[in-house]
Design an enzyme around this catalytic site. Structure first.
Site, PDB file in Angstrom:
ATOM      1  CD  GLU A 327     -12.239  40.175  29.804  1.00 48.94           C
ATOM      2  OE1 GLU A 327     -13.344  39.684  30.085  1.00 48.94           O
ATOM      3  OE2 GLU A 327     -12.101  41.328  29.368  1.00 48.94           O
ATOM      4  CG  ASN A 369      -6.127  40.285  25.766  1.00 47.62           C
ATOM      5  OD1 ASN A 369      -5.154  41.050  25.831  1.00 47.62           O
ATOM      6  ND2 ASN A 369      -7.353  40.697  25.446  1.00 47.62           N
ATOM      7  CG  HIS A 405     -10.178  48.318  28.932  1.00 47.67           C
ATOM      8  ND1 HIS A 405     -10.476  48.925  27.730  1.00 47.67           N
ATOM      9  CD2 HIS A 405     -10.210  46.986  28.694  1.00 47.67           C
ATOM     10  CE1 HIS A 405     -10.704  48.001  26.815  1.00 47.67           C
ATOM     11  NE2 HIS A 405     -10.545  46.816  27.373  1.00 47.67           N
ATOM     12  CD  GLU A 434      -9.463  44.230  24.921  1.00 50.45           C
ATOM     13  OE1 GLU A 434     -10.295  44.753  25.670  1.00 50.45           O
ATOM     14  OE2 GLU A 434      -9.446  43.012  24.680  1.00 50.45           O
ATOM     15  CG  ASP A 436     -10.432  52.049  26.650  1.00 50.76           C
ATOM     16  OD1 ASP A 436     -10.019  51.649  27.765  1.00 50.76           O
ATOM     17  OD2 ASP A 436     -11.308  51.459  26.006  1.00 50.76           O
TER      18      ASP A 436
HETATM   19  C1  XIL Z   1     -16.423  45.069  24.262  1.00 49.19           C
HETATM   20  C2  XIL Z   1     -16.861  45.806  23.008  1.00 49.19           C
HETATM   21  O1  XIL Z   1     -16.073  46.972  22.898  1.00 49.19           O
HETATM   22  C3  XIL Z   1     -18.335  46.157  23.092  1.00 49.19           C
HETATM   23  O2  XIL Z   1     -18.779  46.714  21.871  1.00 49.19           O
HETATM   24  C4  XIL Z   1     -19.158  44.916  23.418  1.00 49.19           C
HETATM   25  O3  XIL Z   1     -20.508  45.280  23.619  1.00 49.19           O
HETATM   26  C5  XIL Z   1     -18.630  44.233  24.651  1.00 49.19           C
HETATM   27  O4  XIL Z   1     -17.244  43.951  24.484  1.00 49.19           O
HETATM   28  N1  XIL Z   1     -12.500  43.312  27.111  1.00 49.19           N
HETATM   29  C6  XIL Z   1     -12.463  42.685  25.899  1.00 49.19           C
HETATM   30  C7  XIL Z   1     -13.252  43.216  24.744  1.00 49.19           C
HETATM   31  O5  XIL Z   1     -11.671  41.750  25.721  1.00 49.19           O
HETATM   32  O6  XIL Z   1     -13.666  42.210  23.897  1.00 49.19           O
HETATM   33  C8  XIL Z   1     -14.458  44.009  25.227  1.00 49.19           C
HETATM   34  O7  XIL Z   1     -15.085  44.622  24.083  1.00 49.19           O
HETATM   35  C9  XIL Z   1     -14.014  45.045  26.231  1.00 49.19           C
HETATM   36  C10 XIL Z   1     -13.383  44.392  27.439  1.00 49.19           C
END
Ligand code: XIL
Length: 727
Positions: A327, A369, A405, A434, A436
């Protein structure tokens, strides 16, 4: 507040550990919600709207919720119970109540309010308590959730006995205090994951995995049986900087190692997440002998290198892919203004992180990432340019991670496919890191019930998405797909970004059961047929006709414009915009042409936000599908009075515009590409046009539109009007 979920998990683990529950779960009281108001009041809000809610150390507590500024007896704290209740279940609600000012005793009422199918609400008083001022009284009461709570979500609230407004005295408006709220499900059957269903990863050729938590690795964890659906694990939190090196030089690998050991024992692969990130990183990382106690560049580099060296040495040979930097971009694609950037001043810190990671473990595959890069736009462009620069400099980067996401309405599968193509063409590996799939299109969406219709629609989205993943894997453009969590109840998208809102973004539900999204890959007979989209009634949208004609885009009213009629901007979307502005449209085989004549005495472009400058925005949905999200045929084109052009989607290369000042304001003449459709007389194109009005200070003080006043045109095309192409 995340803690109730953690608490529920703890509760279950404790039950398992003490042997009350086996896999044939035994009913047990389970605490589902607990707030002792030490720091935040999660989804509690004021029922009337005027109330002030604060967490304060009052009446000997180490934090309680104090609700002041009540204007009516029915005002007070209220909280939706949507994230707690199951239809038909019985709960015990425990809470401490008191009040601060006014009479020596007062009645406080605990009630539940539920919307009715026919409109309005039902109100049930659960308990009235005689409370002494400044003293806690404990209320403990049972409540059974009706069968329809998923659809008609009840709220819990506190009030003083009802009085009409003209009889209210200050004593009725005391500041209510509540503390130690707990909601316990009585005789709850702990959820048990299905053990006899096929492992989901076998449905896919590509390596398929999920983010996991250390407690899930133990045999006693109710989540443990779900792990066999995945072939790859990544630690959801435990390999982040704050967890691996909470204080300088003190490395704590125990929790992360639980996941690594489990994966190794069970023949699973591992991803590493994350070496360099601006979030979940301890403050000491950026502290040192520089200005204002900040680390100097050398000090920060030393911290980064030590961290990378130690972590990669610990996991050498065990983890094949690492998120080296996470990020590092802003939404507009420029470098994120993180402490790394503030201290180093350039992207050199990203280059070094990759170089040090390569030296520390030459066999690990190294990834950059990010989120929001899986669809085209400014952020993806910035990501692409950054990766190209890294490659040109010989920085050892092996691939890019799309966090993904995403939601059921955005982006489209096609957009994600195009994005994979774009980065694979650079010779890089692409991983979905990641994933979802939220069921919400935006943060303003209210919680939806997880009914069969919704979950079926989601299943078909997953089907389309994973079919594309399979093709991209076969074409050697995609490497791996990781889910961000193993079941809906442990998704980070519950309570985030909207407190108190439940989400259902994964393959297993809040009770760890396989969802339609699972069955569509394993046994599609179990999934309801796909619903065709409801037909949209095109008659209900404002419509104008465009005649055929091709003007030159030069800001002059060519003779051909005489064919077109002026249309007024009639809708006052917000604030004040001067009356009398008009626009007209024409079309040909290539474009929809727009000529807008804006009446405005004060022109200003001082705002840093383009949409707050004096400007015209043109919204086009070429296929007129009035969708819930932007697709490839949709665009928002913005032209300010000085001819600065900005975009949200759309075809940047083909769009042309000229803006010129006039005695009465300014004009904009534009050609909007119609490159996604075959145009002919009778074709309908989704269309709206908007004026953004800035005052002399540069603040946007008004918005006016032709078709729709919701001001949500930037988000989706469902509200656009229609231009009908005619002869
Ligand atoms: C999130 C986790 O899922 C949570 O449990 C935590 O409180 C905060 O981080 N991008 C990322 C992940 O790269 O590491 C994040 O994970 C979600 C967004």
């Amino acid at each position: 507040m995340k803690s109730w979920k953690r608490f529920a998990v703890l509760g279950l683990t404790a039950i398992m550990a003490f042997g009350f529950a086996t896999s044939n779960a035994v009913a047990k009281d389970v605490s589902l919600y607990k707030n002792s108001f030490k720091s935040d009041f999660d989804a509690w809000r004021g029922r009337g709207g005027s109330e002030k809610l604060e967490v304060k150390k009052v009446l000997g507590s180490d934090g309680a919720l104090v609700i002041s500024n009540r204007n009516a007896t029915w005002n007070g704290p209220i909280r939706l119970l949507n994230d707690v209740l199951t239809p038909g279940a019985t709960y015990r609600i425990n809470v401490k109540v008191s009040y601060l000012d006014g009479p020596t005793t007062q009645t406080l009422v605990l009630s539940v309010q539920q919307p009715l199918a026919e409109g309005g609400d039902s109100y049930t008083n659960l308990q009235s308590a005689q409370v002494a001022k400044n003293k806690w009284t404990t209320i403990s009461v049972e409540y059974t959730a009706p069968a329809n709570v998923d659809k008609y979500q009840p709220s819990l609230y506190f009030e003083t006995p009802w009085k009409p407004d003209n009889e209210i005295r200050p004593d009725d408006l005391v500041s209510i205090c509540i503390d130690e709220v707990e909601i316990i499900e009585l005789n709850a059957t702990p959820a048990v994951a299905q053990k006899d269903i096929p492992a989901l990863h076998k449905s896919f050729k590509f390596p398929f995995g999920a983010a996991a938590r250390p407690d899930q690795m133990s045999d006693a964890s109710p989540y443990n049986p779900l792990l066999r659906h995945f072939k790859v694990l990544v630690a959801e939190n435990e390999m982040k900087q704050e967890n691996l090196q909470p204080s300088k030089g003190k490395f704590t690998f125990e929790n992360a190692d639980k996941i690594v050991n489990y994966a190794q024992k069970n023949n699973m692969k591992l991803r590493g997440h994350v070496l360099v990130w601006h979030s979940q990183v301890p403050a000491w990382f950026f502290e040192g002998s520089g200005a204002k106690g900040m680390a100097t560049k050398d000090e920060l580099y030393k911290n980064m290198k030590t961290h990378i060296d130690t972590v990669l040495a610990h996991y050498k040979g065990k983890i094949d892919s690492w998120d080296v930097v996470n990020e590092c971009l802003e939404e507009d694609g420029t470098l994120r203004n993180s402490k790394y950037l503030q201290i180093v001043g350039s992207e050199e810190y990203i280059e070094n992180a990759f170089r040090w990671a390569r030296e520390a473990d030459p066999n690990a595959k190294l990834f950059l990432n990010d989120y929001g890069v899986e669809s085209a736009g400014a952020k993806q462009d910035g990501f692409y340019e950054l990766v190209k620069r890294l490659l040109a400099k010989g920085v050892p980067i092996d691939g890019v991670g799309f966090q993904c996401h995403i939601s059921m309405s955005y982006p489209s599968v096609k957009q994600i496919k195009d994005s994979i193509d774009r980065f694979a063409a650079l010779g890089l590996k692409v991983q979905i890191t990641e994933l979802d799939v939220s069921v919400y299109a935006s943060d303003v969406d209210a919680q939806k019930p997880a009914d069969n219709d919704l979950l079926t629609e989601q299943a078909y989205y997953f089907k389309d998405l994973f079919t594309m993943f399979e093709q991209q894997y076969k074409a050697k453009k995609l490497d791996m797909v990781m889910m961000w969590g193993i079941s809906d109840d442990c998704s980070w998208l519950n309570d985030f970004p909207v407190k108190g809102r439940k989400n259902y973004p994964l393959f297993f539900d809040h009770k760890m059961q396989a969802k339609p999204a699972y069955w569509i890959f394993v046994d599609k007979k179990k999934v309801s047929p796909r619903k065709s989209k409801p037909k949209i009634d095109m008659k209900k949208f404002p419509r104008i006709k465009a005649k055929k004609g091709t003007p030159t885009i030069d800001g002059e009213l060519d003779a051909v414009w005489q064919k077109a009629n002026n249309t007024l901007f009639e809708i006052k979307t917000s604030g004040n915009v001067k009356d009398g502005s008009t626009f007209k449209v024409l079309w040909d085989e290539k474009n929809l042409y727009v000529f807008a004549d804006i009446k405005d005495d004060v022109l200003n472009d001082a705002s840093a936000n383009d949409h707050e400058q004096d400007s015209v925005e043109i919204f086009i949905d070429q296929k007129n599908d009035k969708a819930q999200a932007y697709g490839n045929d949709d665009g928002q084109y913005r032209v300010n009075f000085k001819n600065r052009i900005t975009f949200n989607g759309g075809n940047k290369d083909l769009f042309k515009a000229v803006a010129k000042r006039t005695d009465t304001g300014y004009i904009v003449e534009a050609a909007c590409p119609l490159d996604s459709i075959k145009q002919k007389a009778g074709t309908l194109v989704g269309f709206d046009i908007q004026i953004n009005e800035a005052d002399k200070t540069g603040t946007r003080v008004g918005v006016s539109n032709w078709a729709n006043g919701t001001n949500l045109g930037y988000r989706d095309t469902s509200s656009f009007g229609i231009v009908e192409l005619s002869k």
